[in-house]
Write a protein that holds these residues in place. Structure first.
Motif, mmCIF file in Angstrom:
data_model
loop_
_atom_site.group_PDB
_atom_site.id
_atom_site.type_symbol
_atom_site.label_atom_id
_atom_site.label_comp_id
_atom_site.label_asym_id
_atom_site.label_seq_id
_atom_site.Cartn_x
_atom_site.Cartn_y
_atom_site.Cartn_z
ATOM 1 N N MET A 10 76.458 -68.952 -23.642
ATOM 2 C CA MET A 10 76.085 -68.721 -22.249
ATOM 3 C C MET A 10 77.206 -68.014 -21.485
ATOM 4 N N PHE A 11 76.801 -67.264 -20.453
ATOM 5 C CA PHE A 11 77.761 -66.684 -19.530
ATOM 6 C C PHE A 11 77.176 -66.784 -18.132
ATOM 7 N N THR A 12 78.058 -66.716 -17.136
ATOM 8 C CA THR A 12 77.641 -66.793 -15.736
ATOM 9 C C THR A 12 78.205 -65.592 -15.006
ATOM 10 N N LYS A 13 77.362 -64.958 -14.185
ATOM 11 C CA LYS A 13 77.812 -63.857 -13.334
ATOM 12 C C LYS A 13 77.735 -64.326 -11.885
ATOM 13 N N LEU A 14 78.863 -64.256 -11.204
ATOM 14 C CA LEU A 14 78.945 -64.607 -9.798
ATOM 15 C C LEU A 14 78.944 -63.305 -9.006
ATOM 16 N N VAL A 35 89.177 -60.554 -19.585
ATOM 17 C CA VAL A 35 88.758 -60.081 -20.904
ATOM 18 C C VAL A 35 88.608 -58.571 -20.849
ATOM 19 N N VAL A 36 87.794 -58.095 -19.903
ATOM 20 C CA VAL A 36 87.544 -56.656 -19.788
ATOM 21 C C VAL A 36 86.977 -56.361 -18.404
ATOM 22 N N ARG A 37 87.198 -55.146 -17.944
ATOM 23 C CA ARG A 37 86.596 -54.650 -16.702
ATOM 24 C C ARG A 37 85.569 -53.584 -17.083
ATOM 25 N N VAL A 38 84.446 -53.612 -16.371
ATOM 26 C CA VAL A 38 83.353 -52.681 -16.649
ATOM 27 C C VAL A 38 82.887 -52.099 -15.327
ATOM 28 N N ASP A 39 82.548 -50.803 -15.307
ATOM 29 C CA ASP A 39 81.845 -50.259 -14.151
ATOM 30 C C ASP A 39 80.829 -49.256 -14.666
ATOM 31 N N GLY A 40 79.744 -49.135 -13.934
ATOM 32 C CA GLY A 40 78.680 -48.237 -14.359
ATOM 33 C C GLY A 40 77.421 -48.454 -13.562
ATOM 34 N N ASP A 41 76.307 -48.156 -14.186
ATOM 35 C CA ASP A 41 74.993 -48.342 -13.580
ATOM 36 C C ASP A 41 74.269 -49.429 -14.344
ATOM 37 N N SER A 42 73.692 -50.383 -13.620
ATOM 38 C CA SER A 42 72.976 -51.479 -14.246
ATOM 39 C C SER A 42 71.683 -50.970 -14.866
ATOM 40 N N GLY A 44 69.335 -52.805 -15.713
ATOM 41 C CA GLY A 44 68.252 -53.611 -15.163
ATOM 42 C C GLY A 44 67.790 -53.149 -13.798
ATOM 43 N N THR A 45 68.722 -52.815 -12.907
ATOM 44 C CA THR A 45 68.353 -52.472 -11.529
ATOM 45 C C THR A 45 68.625 -51.019 -11.184
ATOM 46 N N GLY A 46 69.405 -50.322 -12.002
ATOM 47 C CA GLY A 46 69.767 -48.944 -11.702
ATOM 48 C C GLY A 46 70.845 -48.808 -10.647
ATOM 49 N N GLU A 47 71.413 -49.934 -10.210
ATOM 50 C CA GLU A 47 72.438 -49.914 -9.161
ATOM 51 C C GLU A 47 73.835 -49.824 -9.774
ATOM 52 N N LYS A 48 74.750 -49.197 -9.032
ATOM 53 C CA LYS A 48 76.140 -49.120 -9.464
ATOM 54 C C LYS A 48 76.782 -50.499 -9.327
ATOM 55 N N PHE A 49 77.700 -50.805 -10.258
ATOM 56 C CA PHE A 49 78.380 -52.095 -10.234
ATOM 57 C C PHE A 49 79.772 -51.961 -10.817
ATOM 58 N N ARG A 50 80.603 -52.980 -10.511
ATOM 59 C CA ARG A 50 81.888 -53.209 -11.168
ATOM 60 C C ARG A 50 81.926 -54.696 -11.498
ATOM 61 N N GLU A 51 82.547 -55.021 -12.622
ATOM 62 C CA GLU A 51 82.666 -56.435 -12.969
ATOM 63 C C GLU A 51 83.952 -56.697 -13.728
ATOM 64 N N VAL A 52 84.448 -57.931 -13.553
ATOM 65 C CA VAL A 52 85.589 -58.417 -14.318
ATOM 66 C C VAL A 52 85.078 -59.598 -15.125
ATOM 67 N N ILE A 53 85.119 -59.466 -16.451
ATOM 68 C CA ILE A 53 84.688 -60.539 -17.337
ATOM 69 C C ILE A 53 85.913 -61.385 -17.652
ATOM 70 N N MET A 54 85.778 -62.717 -17.501
ATOM 71 C CA MET A 54 86.904 -63.638 -17.664
ATOM 72 C C MET A 54 86.509 -64.781 -18.590
ATOM 73 N N SER A 55 87.505 -65.349 -19.264
ATOM 74 C CA SER A 55 87.269 -66.536 -20.082
ATOM 75 C C SER A 55 88.549 -67.365 -20.133
ATOM 76 N N THR A 64 81.853 -67.181 -20.697
ATOM 77 C CA THR A 64 82.586 -66.304 -19.791
ATOM 78 C C THR A 64 82.045 -66.465 -18.380
ATOM 79 N N LEU A 65 82.914 -66.166 -17.427
ATOM 80 C CA LEU A 65 82.552 -66.103 -16.021
ATOM 81 C C LEU A 65 82.835 -64.676 -15.579
ATOM 82 N N VAL A 66 81.835 -64.033 -14.991
ATOM 83 C CA VAL A 66 81.933 -62.628 -14.629
ATOM 84 C C VAL A 66 81.914 -62.494 -13.107
ATOM 85 N N MET A 67 82.938 -61.824 -12.553
ATOM 86 C CA MET A 67 82.945 -61.476 -11.140
ATOM 87 C C MET A 67 82.193 -60.153 -11.029
#
Length: 138
Positions: A10-14, A35-42, A44-55, A64-67
């Motif tokens: 399981m993972f959680t996105k906040l 763990v890693v940083r990601v940016d791009g287009d979702s 699922g929604t087609g929206e731009k995003f940035r995230e920091v994956i942490m564990s 993992t917990l994802v910001m």
């Protein structure tokens, strides 16, 4: 699901307004590592995003917990989730929450009938966490 199918990890996105600031908070309070940083287009929604994956380990194994920041949306207005953390020293955790810009919500409560001590808190953006220390069995 068949008897020999793998159980998913399981993972959680906040959803947050500032993924970098919130990654620093969760690192400072709960000891999570990037763990890693990601940016791009979702997809699922087609929206731009940035995230920091942490564990806890800093590796992409286990939970993992994802910001997660939708960069073109207004910051979240309502509670998106309630995060739960188990600790072996709730007083020390409470100190880290306050020292890293969070705040304690309500009193620290012993719930002996459930075998726990519980303290709710909010991170700097107002996301709620339930922090639990397991009590020794009598």
């Amino acid at each position: 699901m068949s008897d020999n199918a793998a159980i998913p990890t399981m993972f959680t996105k906040l959803i947050v307004a500032d993924e970098e600031a919130m990654a620093r908070y969760y690192s400072g309070v709960y000891g999570l590592k990037d763990v890693v940083r990601v940016d791009g287009d979702s997809a699922g929604t087609g929206e731009k995003f940035r995230e920091v994956i942490m564990s806890a380990s800093g590796e992409m194994t286990g939970q993992t917990l994802v910001m997660f920041n939708f960069t073109d949306r207004k910051p979240p207005r309502d509670q998106q989730s309630i995060l739960g953390f188990i600790t072996d020293d709730i007083e020390a955790l409470n100190g880290r929450i306050v020292a890293n810009g969070g705040k304690l919500i309500g009193p620290l409560r012993d719930q002996r009938e459930h075998g726990v001590r519980v303290q709710f808190s909010e991170d700097p953006e107002g996301a709620l966490a339930e922090n639990v220390e397991l009590l020794p069995h009598a």
